[in-house]
Enzyme design. Sequence first.
Site, PDB file in Angstrom:
ATOM      1  N   HIS A 306       6.656 -27.893  63.090  1.00 22.84           N
ATOM      2  CA  HIS A 306       7.090 -26.762  62.261  1.00 22.84           C
ATOM      3  C   HIS A 306       8.615 -26.722  62.247  1.00 22.84           C
ATOM      4  O   HIS A 306       9.247 -27.026  63.257  1.00 22.84           O
ATOM      5  CB  HIS A 306       6.550 -25.441  62.832  1.00 22.84           C
ATOM      6  N   ASP A 364      -2.017 -24.432  60.445  1.00 25.95           N
ATOM      7  CA  ASP A 364      -2.965 -25.227  59.641  1.00 25.95           C
ATOM      8  C   ASP A 364      -3.891 -26.095  60.466  1.00 25.95           C
ATOM      9  O   ASP A 364      -4.806 -26.712  59.929  1.00 25.95           O
ATOM     10  CB  ASP A 364      -2.163 -26.117  58.670  1.00 25.95           C
TER      11      ASP A 364
HETATM   12  C1  SDX Z   1       3.361 -24.471  56.927  1.00 23.65           C
HETATM   13  O1  SDX Z   1       8.012 -22.898  56.879  1.00 23.65           O
HETATM   14  C2  SDX Z   1       6.971 -22.246  57.142  1.00 23.65           C
HETATM   15  O2  SDX Z   1       7.009 -21.187  57.703  1.00 23.65           O
HETATM   16  C3  SDX Z   1       5.667 -22.891  56.694  1.00 23.65           C
HETATM   17  C4  SDX Z   1       4.404 -22.199  57.111  1.00 23.65           C
HETATM   18  C5  SDX Z   1       4.240 -20.847  56.456  1.00 23.65           C
HETATM   19  O3  SDX Z   1       3.488 -20.009  57.009  1.00 23.65           O
HETATM   20  O4  SDX Z   1       4.783 -20.673  55.337  1.00 23.65           O
HETATM   21  O5  SDX Z   1       4.393 -22.042  58.520  1.00 23.65           O
HETATM   22  C6  SDX Z   1       3.160 -23.012  56.724  1.00 23.65           C
HETATM   23  O6  SDX Z   1       3.771 -25.136  56.022  1.00 23.65           O
HETATM   24  C7  SDX Z   1       3.132 -25.051  58.309  1.00 23.65           C
HETATM   25  C8  SDX Z   1       3.513 -26.571  58.392  1.00 23.65           C
HETATM   26  C9  SDX Z   1       2.375 -27.376  57.796  1.00 23.65           C
HETATM   27  N1  SDX Z   1       2.736 -28.789  57.656  1.00 23.65           N
HETATM   28  C10 SDX Z   1       2.186 -29.752  58.434  1.00 23.65           C
HETATM   29  O7  SDX Z   1       1.419 -29.525  59.377  1.00 23.65           O
HETATM   30  C11 SDX Z   1       2.562 -31.163  58.029  1.00 23.65           C
HETATM   31  C12 SDX Z   1       2.947 -31.976  59.275  1.00 23.65           C
HETATM   32  N2  SDX Z   1       4.196 -31.413  59.797  1.00 23.65           N
HETATM   33  C13 SDX Z   1       5.424 -32.063  59.374  1.00 23.65           C
HETATM   34  O8  SDX Z   1       5.428 -32.691  58.144  1.00 23.65           O
HETATM   35  C14 SDX Z   1       6.674 -31.307  59.786  1.00 23.65           C
HETATM   36  O9  SDX Z   1       6.500 -30.934  61.086  1.00 23.65           O
HETATM   37  C15 SDX Z   1       7.093 -30.095  58.974  1.00 23.65           C
HETATM   38  C16 SDX Z   1       7.198 -30.401  57.526  1.00 23.65           C
HETATM   39  C17 SDX Z   1       6.140 -28.965  59.182  1.00 23.65           C
HETATM   40  C18 SDX Z   1       8.470 -29.673  59.506  1.00 23.65           C
HETATM   41  O10 SDX Z   1       9.347 -30.662  59.124  1.00 23.65           O
HETATM   42  P1  SDX Z   1      10.885 -30.637  59.615  1.00 23.65           P
HETATM   43  O11 SDX Z   1      11.247 -29.344  60.217  1.00 23.65           O
HETATM   44  O12 SDX Z   1      11.726 -31.138  58.480  1.00 23.65           O
HETATM   45  O13 SDX Z   1      10.888 -31.620  60.785  1.00 23.65           O
HETATM   46  P2  SDX Z   1      11.161 -33.150  60.631  1.00 23.65           P
HETATM   47  O14 SDX Z   1      10.300 -33.701  59.535  1.00 23.65           O
HETATM   48  O15 SDX Z   1      12.636 -33.350  60.555  1.00 23.65           O
HETATM   49  O16 SDX Z   1      10.593 -33.719  62.007  1.00 23.65           O
HETATM   50  C19 SDX Z   1      11.400 -33.673  63.164  1.00 23.65           C
HETATM   51  C20 SDX Z   1      10.947 -34.881  63.959  1.00 23.65           C
HETATM   52  C21 SDX Z   1      10.937 -36.158  63.121  1.00 23.65           C
HETATM   53  O17 SDX Z   1      11.173 -37.247  64.003  1.00 23.65           O
HETATM   54  P3  SDX Z   1      12.695 -37.868  64.027  1.00 23.65           P
HETATM   55  O18 SDX Z   1      13.047 -38.242  62.582  1.00 23.65           O
HETATM   56  O19 SDX Z   1      13.578 -36.752  64.564  1.00 23.65           O
HETATM   57  O20 SDX Z   1      12.599 -39.058  64.929  1.00 23.65           O
HETATM   58  O21 SDX Z   1       9.584 -34.687  64.397  1.00 23.65           O
HETATM   59  C22 SDX Z   1       8.751 -35.663  63.780  1.00 23.65           C
HETATM   60  C23 SDX Z   1       9.523 -36.266  62.623  1.00 23.65           C
HETATM   61  O22 SDX Z   1       9.122 -37.626  62.423  1.00 23.65           O
HETATM   62  N3  SDX Z   1       7.566 -34.948  63.319  1.00 23.65           N
HETATM   63  C24 SDX Z   1       6.321 -35.391  63.431  1.00 23.65           C
HETATM   64  C25 SDX Z   1       5.527 -34.375  62.878  1.00 23.65           C
HETATM   65  N4  SDX Z   1       6.287 -33.374  62.445  1.00 23.65           N
HETATM   66  C26 SDX Z   1       7.558 -33.738  62.715  1.00 23.65           C
HETATM   67  N5  SDX Z   1       5.806 -36.539  63.941  1.00 23.65           N
HETATM   68  C27 SDX Z   1       4.467 -36.649  63.883  1.00 23.65           C
HETATM   69  N6  SDX Z   1       3.623 -35.712  63.359  1.00 23.65           N
HETATM   70  C28 SDX Z   1       4.121 -34.564  62.856  1.00 23.65           C
HETATM   71  N7  SDX Z   1       3.295 -33.648  62.365  1.00 23.65           N
END
Ligand code: SDX
Length: 429
Positions: A306, A364
Amino acid sequence: MTQNPGKLLVDNKAIDLPMKEGTIGPSVVDIGKMYAQTGLFTYDPGFTSTASCESKITYIDGDEGVLLYRGYPIEQLAEHGDFLESCYLLLYGELPTKAQKAEFDYTVTRHTMVHEQMARFFAGFRRDAHPMAVMTGCVGALSAFYHDSTDISDPNQRMVASIRLISKMPTLAAMAYKYTIGQPFVYPKNDLDFTSNFLRMCFAVPCEEYKVNPVLSRALDRIFILHADHEQNASTSTVRLAGSSGANPFACIAAGIACLWGPAHGGANEAALKMLAEIGTVDRIPEYVARAKDKNDPFRLMGFGHRVYKNYDPRAKIMQKTCHEVLSEMGIKDDPLLDVAVELERIALSDEYFIEKKLYPNVDFYSGITLKALGFPVSMFTVLFAVARTVGWISQWKEMIEDPGQRIGRPRQLYTGYAARDYGPISER
Ligand code: SDX
């Protein structure tokens, strides 16, 4: 409340940057005049360090795993209240008295029908259209039917539009579901509460009486509370930006639905369940955890991570409890998807990669298993999220429109394209 200004030194010239303090949470540096004073823009493409607005609606402490609606902890609202009580709270800022709640329930209930001609919209979609595509189209079309509540300068019309959207989303969502399965639309019944009405519109058929299961209705009502609002997430920011141009509220909510559909956002509940089904069995979890950690593999654990929560999403804990309640009420003793989810969570939370990156299950992760057990197809999961989030979107929209300092949102950019160059004839290219 303004604090001592921050300082910015540019080409040995210092400028004051006013600081603003909130009630709780991080203070902000007001950079509104920075470009005029320095000719510089700030740069923050994912808005990781940017407050886009001032708001009094929802507060999240990502490090502590705290979520407050108008100051009330989500755990208490989910435990003691119902979804329409949270709707009232988000919209008006205070919990309703008994009389206010009764009037609000009465009003919302009596706006649940949609214009009869809305039904004709559905005939234009393929039966296998994704329900989110249908919702994006139909909610935007509402502005074609409710001209008497599109003048955003009129407080009464703003409130009528807000109530209409909260009330009609479940009806349109149920119609979108019925259309995909070829069953007749079911009209709302005014003697049912919000969520029981929605369940009946989804699952009743003309051939027999439908009896709402109160345990399931309470569970889904709680799920709606969990999804009602969440500060300036992507879809809420979309609604605010669309609204800042003066677009009518129906069009703004349609824009929010479109943004929510993405798998990185509200579409994650659908993607998470598909991921659990693809993993299939507990013994295949290590393979997928390895893929999630592999920089060269775009695979991510859906339902994990998140932007704000760097601790457990408080909604995920309540969702997990609700998941067990629904499975037990449905007599599902052993759900292989739940087994995979629980073991995946255990493995991920003990894995160095997830610990270091502070990746926890989000709202989720367990919602898909719960919604599937309630009888919804995967394609309806994000629609249910949109039904719940409509009150958050419209509350944030209303707060923005009623802000006297409100202006159209118009970000700038860091331009790295060509500098000016002359056009040449095609014969010379
Ligand atoms: C919702 O914003 C909100 O409040 C949203 C929400 C709401 O109520 O409105 O809470 C609802 O959208 C919840 C999130 C649902 N999405 C997912 O579950 C999809 C999987 N999660 C990711 O795609 C990600 O965690 C996000 C999109 C939720 C957050 O993305 P960020 O903040 O841009 O984080 P990032 O992509 O920069 O990740 C940081 C690091 C990265 O590694 P590095 O590049 O630093 O090496 O963490 C890793 C990412 O690769 N990472 C994950 C991961 N999520 C982040 N690695 C594996 N699996 C994951 N799920």
